[in-house]
Design a protein around this motif. Structure first.
Motif, PDB file in Angstrom:
ATOM      1  N   GLU A   1       2.306  -3.251   0.846  1.00 43.51           N
ATOM      2  CA  GLU A   1       3.483  -3.919   0.285  1.00 43.51           C
ATOM      3  C   GLU A   1       3.136  -5.284  -0.296  1.00 43.51           C
ATOM      4  O   GLU A   1       3.754  -5.711  -1.279  1.00 43.51           O
ATOM      5  CB  GLU A   1       4.558  -4.056   1.356  1.00 43.51           C
ATOM      6  N   THR A   2       2.187  -5.980   0.290  1.00 43.26           N
ATOM      7  CA  THR A   2       1.814  -7.308  -0.193  1.00 43.26           C
ATOM      8  C   THR A   2       0.566  -7.275  -1.065  1.00 43.26           C
ATOM      9  O   THR A   2       0.143  -8.307  -1.577  1.00 43.26           O
ATOM     10  CB  THR A   2       1.568  -8.257   0.992  1.00 43.26           C
ATOM     11  N   GLY A   3      -0.028  -6.097  -1.209  1.00 38.31           N
ATOM     12  CA  GLY A   3      -1.236  -5.972  -2.015  1.00 38.31           C
ATOM     13  C   GLY A   3      -0.988  -5.191  -3.292  1.00 38.31           C
ATOM     14  O   GLY A   3      -0.520  -5.717  -4.291  1.00 38.31           O
ATOM     15  N   SER A   4      -1.289  -3.903  -3.252  1.00 36.50           N
ATOM     16  CA  SER A   4      -1.174  -3.069  -4.448  1.00 36.50           C
ATOM     17  C   SER A   4       0.253  -2.967  -4.963  1.00 36.50           C
ATOM     18  O   SER A   4       0.475  -2.776  -6.158  1.00 36.50           O
ATOM     19  CB  SER A   4      -1.721  -1.666  -4.142  1.00 36.50           C
ATOM     20  N   PHE A   5       1.250  -3.069  -4.080  1.00 30.14           N
ATOM     21  CA  PHE A   5       2.660  -2.980  -4.479  1.00 30.14           C
ATOM     22  C   PHE A   5       3.344  -4.347  -4.468  1.00 30.14           C
ATOM     23  O   PHE A   5       4.567  -4.417  -4.440  1.00 30.14           O
ATOM     24  CB  PHE A   5       3.415  -2.022  -3.555  1.00 30.14           C
ATOM     25  N   ASP A   6       2.559  -5.395  -4.496  1.00 28.16           N
ATOM     26  CA  ASP A   6       3.133  -6.736  -4.432  1.00 28.16           C
ATOM     27  C   ASP A   6       4.074  -6.975  -5.608  1.00 28.16           C
ATOM     28  O   ASP A   6       3.714  -6.773  -6.766  1.00 28.16           O
ATOM     29  CB  ASP A   6       2.016  -7.786  -4.464  1.00 28.16           C
ATOM     30  N   GLY A   7       5.313  -7.384  -5.315  1.00 28.71           N
ATOM     31  CA  GLY A   7       6.295  -7.641  -6.354  1.00 28.71           C
ATOM     32  C   GLY A   7       6.943  -6.401  -6.920  1.00 28.71           C
ATOM     33  O   GLY A   7       7.746  -6.491  -7.839  1.00 28.71           O
ATOM     34  N   ARG A   8       6.628  -5.241  -6.382  1.00 31.16           N
ATOM     35  CA  ARG A   8       7.175  -3.972  -6.867  1.00 31.16           C
ATOM     36  C   ARG A   8       7.813  -3.197  -5.715  1.00 31.16           C
ATOM     37  O   ARG A   8       7.357  -2.114  -5.339  1.00 31.16           O
ATOM     38  CB  ARG A   8       6.085  -3.132  -7.515  1.00 31.16           C
ATOM     39  N   PRO A   9       8.866  -3.719  -5.118  1.00 31.85           N
ATOM     40  CA  PRO A   9       9.479  -3.028  -3.978  1.00 31.85           C
ATOM     41  C   PRO A   9      10.015  -1.653  -4.333  1.00 31.85           C
ATOM     42  O   PRO A   9       9.972  -0.737  -3.508  1.00 31.85           O
ATOM     43  CB  PRO A   9      10.603  -3.973  -3.546  1.00 31.85           C
ATOM     44  N   ALA A  10      10.536  -1.489  -5.546  1.00 36.90           N
ATOM     45  CA  ALA A  10      11.068  -0.178  -5.938  1.00 36.90           C
ATOM     46  C   ALA A  10       9.974   0.874  -5.942  1.00 36.90           C
ATOM     47  O   ALA A  10      10.185   2.017  -5.502  1.00 36.90           O
ATOM     48  CB  ALA A  10      11.739  -0.268  -7.303  1.00 36.90           C
ATOM     49  N   ASP A  11       8.791   0.514  -6.438  1.00 39.42           N
ATOM     50  CA  ASP A  11       7.681   1.461  -6.475  1.00 39.42           C
ATOM     51  C   ASP A  11       7.221   1.820  -5.068  1.00 39.42           C
ATOM     52  O   ASP A  11       6.859   2.969  -4.797  1.00 39.42           O
ATOM     53  CB  ASP A  11       6.515   0.870  -7.269  1.00 39.42           C
ATOM     54  N   TYR A  12       7.234   0.848  -4.176  1.00 37.03           N
ATOM     55  CA  TYR A  12       6.815   1.131  -2.803  1.00 37.03           C
ATOM     56  C   TYR A  12       7.845   2.003  -2.082  1.00 37.03           C
ATOM     57  O   TYR A  12       7.476   2.940  -1.368  1.00 37.03           O
ATOM     58  CB  TYR A  12       6.599  -0.174  -2.036  1.00 37.03           C
ATOM     59  N   ILE A  13       9.116   1.715  -2.282  1.00 35.68           N
ATOM     60  CA  ILE A  13      10.155   2.540  -1.675  1.00 35.68           C
ATOM     61  C   ILE A  13      10.079   3.965  -2.206  1.00 35.68           C
ATOM     62  O   ILE A  13      10.242   4.933  -1.455  1.00 35.68           O
ATOM     63  CB  ILE A  13      11.542   1.924  -1.948  1.00 35.68           C
ATOM     64  N   PHE A  14       9.810   4.104  -3.511  1.00 35.99           N
ATOM     65  CA  PHE A  14       9.691   5.456  -4.068  1.00 35.99           C
ATOM     66  C   PHE A  14       8.528   6.200  -3.445  1.00 35.99           C
ATOM     67  O   PHE A  14       8.626   7.395  -3.146  1.00 35.99           O
ATOM     68  CB  PHE A  14       9.513   5.388  -5.584  1.00 35.99           C
ATOM     69  N   MET A  15       7.398   5.514  -3.228  1.00 36.87           N
ATOM     70  CA  MET A  15       6.264   6.160  -2.583  1.00 36.87           C
ATOM     71  C   MET A  15       6.645   6.647  -1.186  1.00 36.87           C
ATOM     72  O   MET A  15       6.347   7.793  -0.809  1.00 36.87           O
ATOM     73  CB  MET A  15       5.083   5.200  -2.477  1.00 36.87           C
ATOM     74  N   LEU A  16       7.317   5.810  -0.409  1.00 35.90           N
ATOM     75  CA  LEU A  16       7.734   6.205   0.934  1.00 35.90           C
ATOM     76  C   LEU A  16       8.709   7.374   0.885  1.00 35.90           C
ATOM     77  O   LEU A  16       8.614   8.311   1.694  1.00 35.90           O
ATOM     78  CB  LEU A  16       8.371   5.017   1.657  1.00 35.90           C
TER      79      LEU A  16
END
Length: 252
Positions: free
Chosen positions: A87-102
């Motif tokens: 969340e703080t590395g590869s997806f830093d600043g992209r919460p929507a992309d991280y939520i979609f991955m989950l």
């Protein structure tokens, strides 16, 4: 207590809520506030009695007993450690992309759980996140038992093989690894490295609810396999991640 509160608030918000729910739901079952059997994934209960909460609770619940308590804590550590770094590395600043991955990983794991009667889904989802982290950090050196060291790319499979050798179940780890691989392949490897069609993309409504916190376009612009692997200086080991001792995962 203030130190614990400060630490908890320092956890990135997606990981924070996932981590908190993974503590609250097992405690609810442990204290008997809810019959733990109502938290497990039973296909017949989902389809015939419409217990639609079970896919969610089965992902957050883990039985806490003298035999499983240590295993539960290990999984909490994996959740906190690797989800925070994604969340703080590869997806830093992209919460929507991280939520979609989950969400994508979770849906795939729920479908698998319904098909093979897998009642607990916590470990597969955590392992899918660990797998994605390992793909983003392929060249990061990690340490395992007896001082063995290898690249993070092999970590998910080392954990699976270790559990198989000591006689534990590897179905949970294998499910998580395969789901993590499916996400990474469809989102990055196939469209960006192999020039194929993009089968996955973060829905626009997620960007509306969770907008990017940095400038630029939504989504990912550079395939991770073409970037230099970020250095994950966990534990201050100068670029090497100290994974610590091996633990048995997947036992229920």
């Amino acid at each position: 207590m203030s130190d614990i509160g400060d630490w908890f608030r320092s956890i990135p918000f997606i990981t924070r809520y996932w981590f908190a729910a993974s503590i609250a739901v097992p405690l609810i079952g442990k204290l008997g506030l809810v019959d733990f059997r109502n938290l497990l994934l039973f296909p017949e209960m989902v389809f015939s009695r419409f217990h639609i909460w079970r896919p969610v609770t089965a992902t957050l619940y883990f039985p806490i007993t003298p035999n499983t308590g240590f295993l539960y804590l290990v999984n909490l550590y994996f959740l906190y450690h690797y989800s925070t770094r994604l969340e703080t590395g590869s997806f830093d600043g992209r919460p929507a992309d991280y939520i979609f991955m989950l969400l994508f990983n979770w849906i795939c794991i729920v479908i698998t759980g319904l098909l093979i009667n897998m009642q607990l889904l916590m470990i597969p989802l955590i392992m899918s996140v660990l797998y994605v982290w390992a793909q983003f950090n392929k060249d990061t050196v990690v340490s395992f038992w007896f001082g063995t060291q290898f690249k993070a790319h092999y970590l998910p499979w080392v954990i699976l093989a270790f559990n198989f050798i000591i006689g534990g179940s590897f179905v949970n780890e294998l499910t998580g690894n395969l789901v993590g691989h499916l996400y990474f392949f469809l989102m990055f490897k196939y469209p960006m490295d192999l020039g194929g069609r993009a089968f996955l993309s973060t829905p626009e409504f997620l960007y509306r609810f969770f907008p990017n916190r940095r400038g630029g376009v939504s989504g990912f612009g550079v395939p991770p396999t073409r970037r230099q692997a970020p250095q994950d200086n966990a534990g201050g080991l100068g670029g090497r991640h100290n994974w610590g001792q091996g633990f048995r995962l997947g036992g229920e």
